[in-house]
Design an enzyme around this catalytic site. Structure first.
Site, short mmCIF file in Angstrom:
data_model
loop_
_atom_site.label_atom_id
_atom_site.label_comp_id
_atom_site.label_asym_id
_atom_site.label_seq_id
_atom_site.Cartn_x
_atom_site.Cartn_y
_atom_site.Cartn_z
N THR A 115 -3.59 5.61 -21.82
CA THR A 115 -3.74 4.36 -21.42
C THR A 115 -2.69 3.78 -21.11
O THR A 115 -1.24 4.31 -22.67
CB THR A 115 -4.71 3.30 -21.35
OG1 THR A 115 -4.48 3.66 -23.41
CG2 THR A 115 -6.18 3.38 -20.88
N TYR A 155 0.61 -1.46 -0.15
CA TYR A 155 -0.19 0.30 0.00
C TYR A 155 0.73 0.94 0.12
O TYR A 155 1.49 1.32 0.54
CB TYR A 155 -1.07 0.22 1.71
CG TYR A 155 -1.97 -0.41 0.85
CD1 TYR A 155 -2.98 0.26 -0.10
CD2 TYR A 155 -2.78 -1.40 1.46
CE1 TYR A 155 -4.08 -0.30 -0.03
CE2 TYR A 155 -4.11 -1.61 0.91
CZ TYR A 155 -5.31 -1.30 0.24
OH TYR A 155 -6.53 -1.10 -0.09
N ASP A 158 -7.07 13.34 -24.64
CA ASP A 158 -7.20 12.08 -24.45
C ASP A 158 -6.35 11.42 -25.46
O ASP A 158 -6.92 11.00 -26.52
CB ASP A 158 -8.64 11.00 -24.10
CG ASP A 158 -8.26 10.08 -23.53
OD1 ASP A 158 -7.80 9.68 -24.13
OD2 ASP A 158 -9.72 9.88 -23.21
N LYS A 173 -1.93 0.10 -24.64
CA LYS A 173 -2.31 0.33 -26.26
C LYS A 173 -1.08 0.28 -27.56
O LYS A 173 0.05 -0.97 -26.79
CB LYS A 173 -3.34 0.86 -26.48
CG LYS A 173 -4.47 1.26 -25.63
CD LYS A 173 -5.67 2.26 -26.35
CE LYS A 173 -7.36 2.21 -25.18
NZ LYS A 173 -6.88 2.56 -24.48
N ARG A 191 -1.38 -2.58 -18.33
CA ARG A 191 -2.61 -2.54 -18.44
C ARG A 191 -2.46 -0.73 -17.28
O ARG A 191 -2.27 -1.61 -16.67
CB ARG A 191 -4.13 -3.39 -18.17
CG ARG A 191 -5.34 -2.72 -18.20
CD ARG A 191 -5.84 -4.31 -18.10
NE ARG A 191 -6.18 -4.20 -19.18
CZ ARG A 191 -5.98 -4.23 -20.71
NH1 ARG A 191 -7.68 -3.34 -20.58
NH2 ARG A 191 -5.83 -4.77 -21.79
N GLU A 235 -0.60 4.72 -0.37
CA GLU A 235 -1.31 6.18 -1.05
C GLU A 235 0.17 7.00 -0.48
O GLU A 235 0.52 7.09 0.23
CB GLU A 235 -1.90 5.59 0.70
CG GLU A 235 -3.10 5.05 0.29
CD GLU A 235 -3.77 4.14 0.35
OE1 GLU A 235 -2.53 3.69 1.01
OE2 GLU A 235 -5.12 3.25 1.40
N1 DSN Z 1 -11.99 0.22 -25.12
C1 DSN Z 1 -10.60 1.07 -25.26
C2 DSN Z 1 -11.02 0.65 -27.20
O1 DSN Z 1 -11.34 -0.17 -27.35
O2 DSN Z 1 -11.00 1.60 -27.22
C3 DSN Z 1 -11.28 2.41 -25.35
O3 DSN Z 1 -10.70 2.47 -23.66
#
Ligand code: DSN
Length: 421
Positions: A233, A61, A207, A236, A242, A63
């Protein structure tokens, strides 16, 4: 190398203790190895990142922030977080980085919290035109708690209409304008968005979840010099664990950090933070920069080959890692195409196209992306083969034909093995 060996010495222990879950791990590894992964938001992270995710950092933990934690014993995880922050700032030329968000959606909750109050007006791309749930969908917190105005793409060229965006901004006076999408194959003109934000006095939020990996690899222009805040994120094209991350101008650092903790999250997932640090270092290499460029070359080749098979690339093609294909000319819906491809070992998703006459659960389109296949080492020749697999699969409902295509898919993926060394 066998699947068991891939999961390391602890796998024997897991198999003994919990054979049910051990079997799931093995089957999922096999699924990823043998099928074609064309979901534009998925990738294969490195074994180094997987090692961090499976480490004892998961137990801690923490925080707060490095040097200012609410629990003792954080001296080791502090090091991981400082390394991740420094690498993020250096890779993207950012003044501030917060590496704690558990996901892209969590990062976006923090952005709303840092810059707006419930009821404020925010302007973002509409979901049916390629936006994201957290950009104001009525079923999401963003649409429930904020007055989200939407902009979209022009019907004639399927590109963002910056004149319309400016008109809506002047009319609605948003506190914040969001650029970024989940199914927009073209580049976004951040300079134009910045000018609109300055004109109406709005915070510029990007974003960048879908394309930040291409930015990291210097394959497309960066939003960082323009935006007040960039959320994304890390799993990707970026190819990390993740999770989520936020970059911001220095003047917003305190607001962002407070919004993430204690505003939105408790303890960060320190194993993921370590994984993010590893991925950021990987992104700074020439090999990754080549990868990012190859992802785009492959996406262009895949879109062109699908067009040659009778589908239409939305906005005329792609400049990124994904293509959105209008498949109405083939005479099947996105839902049917998705199901047939699944039976043929091709994993992608149905997707609404701009001005889609079909419902979101049916759709007239499919979205295909090249991050995962490019990680496997596939190139333009394989993209043409994949396009022919997709075309054959979506045009038939014959189970034996789909099974035959699946065999060909498995023969192709066997030539580009993952997680074997
Ligand atoms: N689930 C993602 C996507 O496939 O684009 C977006 O959050």
């Amino acid at each position: 190398m066998s699947s068991e060996r891939f999961y390391g010495p602890d796998f024997a222990l897991l198999s003994q203790q919990d054979p049910d879950i051990a079997a799931v791990l093995l089957s999922e590894l096999k699924r990823q190895q043998s099928n074609l992964q064309l979901i534009a938001s998925e990738n294969f992270t490195s074994r180094a990142v997987l090692a961090a995710l499976g480490s004892t950092l998961s137990n801690k933990y923490a925080e707060g922030y490095p040097g200012k934690r609410y629990y003792g014993g954080c001296e080791e995880v502090d090091k991981a977080e400082v390394i991740a922050i420094d690498r993020a700032k250096s890779l993207f030329g950012a003044e501030h980085a917060n590496v704690q968000p558990h996901s892209g959606a969590s990062a976006n909750v923090a952005v709303y919290q840092a810059f707006t109050k419930p009821g404020d007006t925010v302007l973002a791309m509409s979901l049916p035109h390629g936006g994201h749930l957290t950009h104001g969908s009525p079923v999401n917190f963003s649409g429930k708690w904020f007055n989200v105005e939407s902009y979209g793409v022009r019907q004639d060229n399927e590109l963002i209409d910056y004149d319309e965006l400016r008109d809506i901004a002047i009319r609605t006076k948003p506190k914040m304008i969001c650029s970024g999408a989940t199914a927009y194959p073209s580049l976004i003109d951040f300079e134009k968005v910045r000018a609109i934000c300055d004109e109406v006095g709005a915070i510029m939020w990007v974003d960048a979840a879908h394309f930040i990996g291409l930015v990291a690899g210097k394959a497309i222009p960066s939003p960082v010099p323009y935006a007040d805040v960039v959320s994304f994120t890390t799993h990707k094209v970026l190819r990390g664990p993740r999770g989520g991350m936020i970059l911001a101008k220095g003047e917003h650092a305190a607001a962002i950090d407070k919004a993430v903790f204690p505003g939105m999250q408790g303890g960060p997932i320190m194993s993921a933070v370590a994984g993010k640090a590893i991925a950021l270092a990987e992104c700074a290499t020439p090999a990754y920069q080549k990868y990012a460029k190859d992802v785009i070359v492959n996406a262009k080749a895949l879109a062109a080959a699908l067009e040659a098979e009778g589908m239409r690339a939305v906005s005329g093609g792609t400049e990124t890692h994904l293509a959105l294909m209008d498949i109405r000319a083939i005479g099947v819906t996105g839902k049917v195409a998705d199901e047939r491809c699944g039976l043929a070992g091709i994993v992608m998703n149905k997707n609404s196209i701009p001005y889609d006459p079909e419902k979101p659960g049916i759709t007239s389109g499919i979205r295909v992306g090249t991050p995962a296949t490019t990680t496997q080492g596939m190139g333009v020749a394989e993209m043409k083969t994949i396009a022919s697999f997709i075309a054959r699969a979506i045009k038939t409902d014959d189970a034996s034909t789909l099974a035959a295509i699946k065999n060909e898919v498995h023969a192709l993926t066997a030539r580009f093995p993952i997680y074997t060394a």
